[in-house]
Design a protein around this motif. Structure first.
Motif, PDB file in Angstrom:
ATOM      1  N   TYR A 163     -13.109   7.157  -2.353  1.00  0.00           N
ATOM      2  CA  TYR A 163     -12.442   6.557  -3.561  1.00  0.00           C
ATOM      3  C   TYR A 163     -11.657   8.037  -3.970  1.00  0.00           C
ATOM      4  O   TYR A 163     -10.836   8.029  -4.249  1.00  0.00           O
ATOM      5  CB  TYR A 163     -13.518   6.034  -4.475  1.00  0.00           C
ATOM      6  N   ASP A 164     -12.547   9.270  -4.017  1.00  0.00           N
ATOM      7  CA  ASP A 164     -12.007  10.509  -4.507  1.00  0.00           C
ATOM      8  C   ASP A 164     -10.679  10.714  -3.578  1.00  0.00           C
ATOM      9  O   ASP A 164      -9.734  11.202  -4.222  1.00  0.00           O
ATOM     10  CB  ASP A 164     -12.965  11.487  -4.486  1.00  0.00           C
ATOM     11  N   ASP A 165     -10.903  10.570  -2.456  1.00  0.00           N
ATOM     12  CA  ASP A 165      -9.593  10.998  -1.381  1.00  0.00           C
ATOM     13  C   ASP A 165      -8.364  10.088  -1.951  1.00  0.00           C
ATOM     14  O   ASP A 165      -7.168  10.736  -1.956  1.00  0.00           O
ATOM     15  CB  ASP A 165      -9.863  10.578  -0.093  1.00  0.00           C
ATOM     16  N   ALA A 166      -8.625   8.734  -2.304  1.00  0.00           N
ATOM     17  CA  ALA A 166      -7.544   7.782  -2.623  1.00  0.00           C
ATOM     18  C   ALA A 166      -6.921   8.317  -3.933  1.00  0.00           C
ATOM     19  O   ALA A 166      -5.544   8.376  -4.103  1.00  0.00           O
ATOM     20  CB  ALA A 166      -7.809   6.545  -2.784  1.00  0.00           C
ATOM     21  N   VAL A 167      -7.728   8.838  -4.910  1.00  0.00           N
ATOM     22  CA  VAL A 167      -7.101   9.306  -6.190  1.00  0.00           C
ATOM     23  C   VAL A 167      -6.370  10.606  -5.988  1.00  0.00           C
ATOM     24  O   VAL A 167      -5.323  10.782  -6.580  1.00  0.00           O
ATOM     25  CB  VAL A 167      -8.255   9.545  -7.104  1.00  0.00           C
ATOM     26  N   SER A 168      -6.852  11.400  -5.108  1.00  0.00           N
ATOM     27  CA  SER A 168      -6.105  12.760  -4.798  1.00  0.00           C
ATOM     28  C   SER A 168      -4.782  12.524  -3.903  1.00  0.00           C
ATOM     29  O   SER A 168      -3.831  13.139  -4.544  1.00  0.00           O
ATOM     30  CB  SER A 168      -7.036  13.849  -3.970  1.00  0.00           C
ATOM     31  N   LEU A 169      -4.657  11.558  -3.075  1.00  0.00           N
ATOM     32  CA  LEU A 169      -3.541  11.222  -2.517  1.00  0.00           C
ATOM     33  C   LEU A 169      -2.327  10.619  -3.609  1.00  0.00           C
ATOM     34  O   LEU A 169      -1.272  10.816  -3.548  1.00  0.00           O
ATOM     35  CB  LEU A 169      -3.767  10.013  -1.604  1.00  0.00           C
ATOM     36  N   TRP A 170      -3.023  10.070  -4.571  1.00  0.00           N
ATOM     37  CA  TRP A 170      -2.233   9.081  -5.702  1.00  0.00           C
ATOM     38  C   TRP A 170      -1.606  10.322  -6.528  1.00  0.00           C
ATOM     39  O   TRP A 170      -0.398  10.231  -6.934  1.00  0.00           O
ATOM     40  CB  TRP A 170      -3.064   8.325  -6.544  1.00  0.00           C
ATOM     41  N   GLU A 171      -2.346  11.454  -6.674  1.00  0.00           N
ATOM     42  CA  GLU A 171      -2.124  12.259  -7.833  1.00  0.00           C
ATOM     43  C   GLU A 171      -0.848  13.091  -6.883  1.00  0.00           C
ATOM     44  O   GLU A 171      -0.028  13.710  -7.574  1.00  0.00           O
ATOM     45  CB  GLU A 171      -3.345  13.361  -7.859  1.00  0.00           C
ATOM     46  N   THR A 220       0.827  -1.291  -0.239  1.00  0.00           N
ATOM     47  CA  THR A 220       0.118   0.119   0.062  1.00  0.00           C
ATOM     48  C   THR A 220       0.704   1.088  -0.184  1.00  0.00           C
ATOM     49  O   THR A 220       1.617   1.229   0.909  1.00  0.00           O
ATOM     50  CB  THR A 220      -0.995  -0.047   1.359  1.00  0.00           C
ATOM     51  N   LEU A 221       0.587   2.128  -1.071  1.00  0.00           N
ATOM     52  CA  LEU A 221       1.659   3.447  -1.180  1.00  0.00           C
ATOM     53  C   LEU A 221       0.857   4.343  -0.583  1.00  0.00           C
ATOM     54  O   LEU A 221       1.842   5.555  -0.195  1.00  0.00           O
ATOM     55  CB  LEU A 221       1.794   3.707  -2.779  1.00  0.00           C
ATOM     56  N   GLY A 222      -0.474   4.363  -0.243  1.00  0.00           N
ATOM     57  CA  GLY A 222      -0.911   5.395   0.593  1.00  0.00           C
ATOM     58  C   GLY A 222      -2.363   5.172   0.938  1.00  0.00           C
ATOM     59  O   GLY A 222      -3.109   4.603   0.280  1.00  0.00           O
ATOM     60  N   TYR A 223      -2.694   5.873   2.110  1.00  0.00           N
ATOM     61  CA  TYR A 223      -3.931   5.403   2.677  1.00  0.00           C
ATOM     62  C   TYR A 223      -4.795   7.061   3.365  1.00  0.00           C
ATOM     63  O   TYR A 223      -4.234   7.388   4.284  1.00  0.00           O
ATOM     64  CB  TYR A 223      -3.982   4.362   3.534  1.00  0.00           C
ATOM     65  N   PRO A 224      -5.715   7.636   2.497  1.00  0.00           N
ATOM     66  CA  PRO A 224      -6.290   8.581   3.350  1.00  0.00           C
ATOM     67  C   PRO A 224      -7.221   7.848   4.367  1.00  0.00           C
ATOM     68  O   PRO A 224      -8.130   7.216   4.007  1.00  0.00           O
ATOM     69  CB  PRO A 224      -7.185   9.080   2.300  1.00  0.00           C
ATOM     70  N   ALA A 225      -7.030   8.266   5.850  1.00  0.00           N
ATOM     71  CA  ALA A 225      -7.991   7.621   6.970  1.00  0.00           C
ATOM     72  C   ALA A 225      -9.299   7.796   6.609  1.00  0.00           C
ATOM     73  O   ALA A 225      -9.720   8.729   6.443  1.00  0.00           O
ATOM     74  CB  ALA A 225      -7.471   8.350   8.108  1.00  0.00           C
ATOM     75  N   TRP A 226     -10.107   6.662   6.540  1.00  0.00           N
ATOM     76  CA  TRP A 226     -11.482   6.661   6.494  1.00  0.00           C
ATOM     77  C   TRP A 226     -11.970   7.276   5.013  1.00  0.00           C
ATOM     78  O   TRP A 226     -12.883   7.863   5.110  1.00  0.00           O
ATOM     79  CB  TRP A 226     -12.147   7.440   7.599  1.00  0.00           C
ATOM     80  N   GLY A 227     -10.989   7.359   4.173  1.00  0.00           N
ATOM     81  CA  GLY A 227     -11.194   7.842   2.979  1.00  0.00           C
ATOM     82  C   GLY A 227     -11.924   7.215   1.933  1.00  0.00           C
ATOM     83  O   GLY A 227     -12.303   6.105   1.904  1.00  0.00           O
TER      84      GLY A 227
END
Length: 341
Positions: A196-204, A187-194
């Motif tokens: 789908y859109d939060d995960a994509v923004s973290l990926w960006e 797992t490269l990144g995890y927005p707590a309680w995130g």
């Protein structure tokens, strides 16, 4: 998932339909508002270091393990006391049978505790911008080094805690070049309680740091708070802040829910205090020894001072919540003691 070999991330199979339909493509913009979601430990022109996917929920397994272990030990002591008082062979047989019955549950409780207790305070992930490599210290006491270009990345769906809701993370697969079978997952990144859109923004956020020419400066401006855990354990003060962060900025709800929230925070504190700091392999430390610090470099020492509502109020809620919870526990114990007088 991923903290234990019995609940490991996917391997030994091909990517399924969901994973293939949610692939994140390198070199392609995925979101208009990149966000670090309180995941950064340090950022500079050479590397970006982030927390693991379990850091935000640190202490959850202890929150379940401690009551279970306390209940089981209480039952054992209760039956043992009763057996001593009766002191008959039948009573000792019954006590032995009950102990054998409880042992598997006791073992499960201990393993649940050890998912986060006496482990690492966190499992860092480092993105080397110049070498285009990713390094990670894993829960299995192993180390991962992989080329950025060899990671197959997608948004993964998972379940957290005892909720029925779905939460999302950025997950990378290392595939066998010939068969396409997953050799390893991370797992490269995890927005707590995130969402789908939060995960994509973290990926960006991660993607532009690794790929775009002038994105280091942009990513640095996005980062408002660096986690104060590099080469030191999370402080009691920050454990309180992090534990209360989910309900911010609803200050009234933070206060009213504090008797429950503090239970998680105390478990978080216990898991961190019993754990050891992660240590990078020496060659990684040497590789990043002479980092040039500039105006965009950020560590926890560069964090701005917290205001009353961001720190002092949370400490007040923590103290009040702890006192209320302790009073309720003592009251329940006293009522139970009266029942047997």
């Amino acid at each position: 998932m991923g903290l234990s070999k019995h609940l490991s991330l996917p391997s030994g199979r091909r990517m399924n339909a969901y994973e293939l339909s949610n692939v994140l493509i390198k070199g392609k913009k995925a979101h208009d508002a990149p966000n670090d979601h309180l995941s950064v430990v340090e950022i500079n022109s050479d590397y970006l270091e982030m927390v693991d996917r379990w850091y935000a929920h640190k202490g959850h397994s202890l929150l379940y393990a401690i009551p279970l272990l306390a209940l089981l030990l209480f039952v054992i002591v209760l039956f043992f006391t009763a057996t001593l008082e009766k002191n008959e062979i039948e009573a000792w047989y019954f006590f032995s049978g009950m102990t054998v019955f409880i042992l598997p549950f006791l073992y499960f409780g201990i393993r649940l505790f050890l998912l986060e207790g006496f482990k690492k305070t966190y499992y860092p992930i480092r993105f080397d911008r110049k070498k285009q490599e990713v390094y990670a210290i894993l829960p299995s006491d192993s180390f991962l080094k992989i080329s950025w270009h060899d990671l197959n990345i997608h948004v993964a769906e998972n379940k957290q805690s005892v909720t029925l809701s779905s939460f999302y993370e950025v997950r990378g697969f290392i595939l066998d070049n010939e068969t396409g079978v997953i050799k390893q997952s991370i797992t490269l990144g995890y927005p707590a309680w995130g969402e789908y859109d939060d995960a994509v923004s973290l990926w960006e956020f991660i993607r532009i740091y690794m790929e775009e020419k002038n994105a280091y400066e942009k990513c640095s401006e996005i980062v408002k708070v660096c986690m104060p855990i590099k080469e030191r354990k999370e402080s009691l003060r920050f454990s309180i802040i992090r534990g209360m962060a989910l309900l911010a900025p609803n200050y009234a709800l933070q206060f009213l829910s504090s008797p429950i929230t503090v239970l998680f925070i105390w478990c978080r504190i216990l898991s961190i205090k019993t754990s050891q700091l992660p240590v990078w392999p020496e060659w990684v430390n040497l590789q990043h020894k002479d980092i040039v610090r500039d105006e965009y470099s950020k560590q926890s020492k560069d964090n701005t001072e917290n205001n009353f509502w961001e720190e002092t109020w949370l400490v007040i809620c923590f103290v009040v919540g702890s006192l209320v919870s302790l009073a309720l526990i003592l009251w329940a114990g006293y009522k139970y003691w009266l029942m047997y007088q």
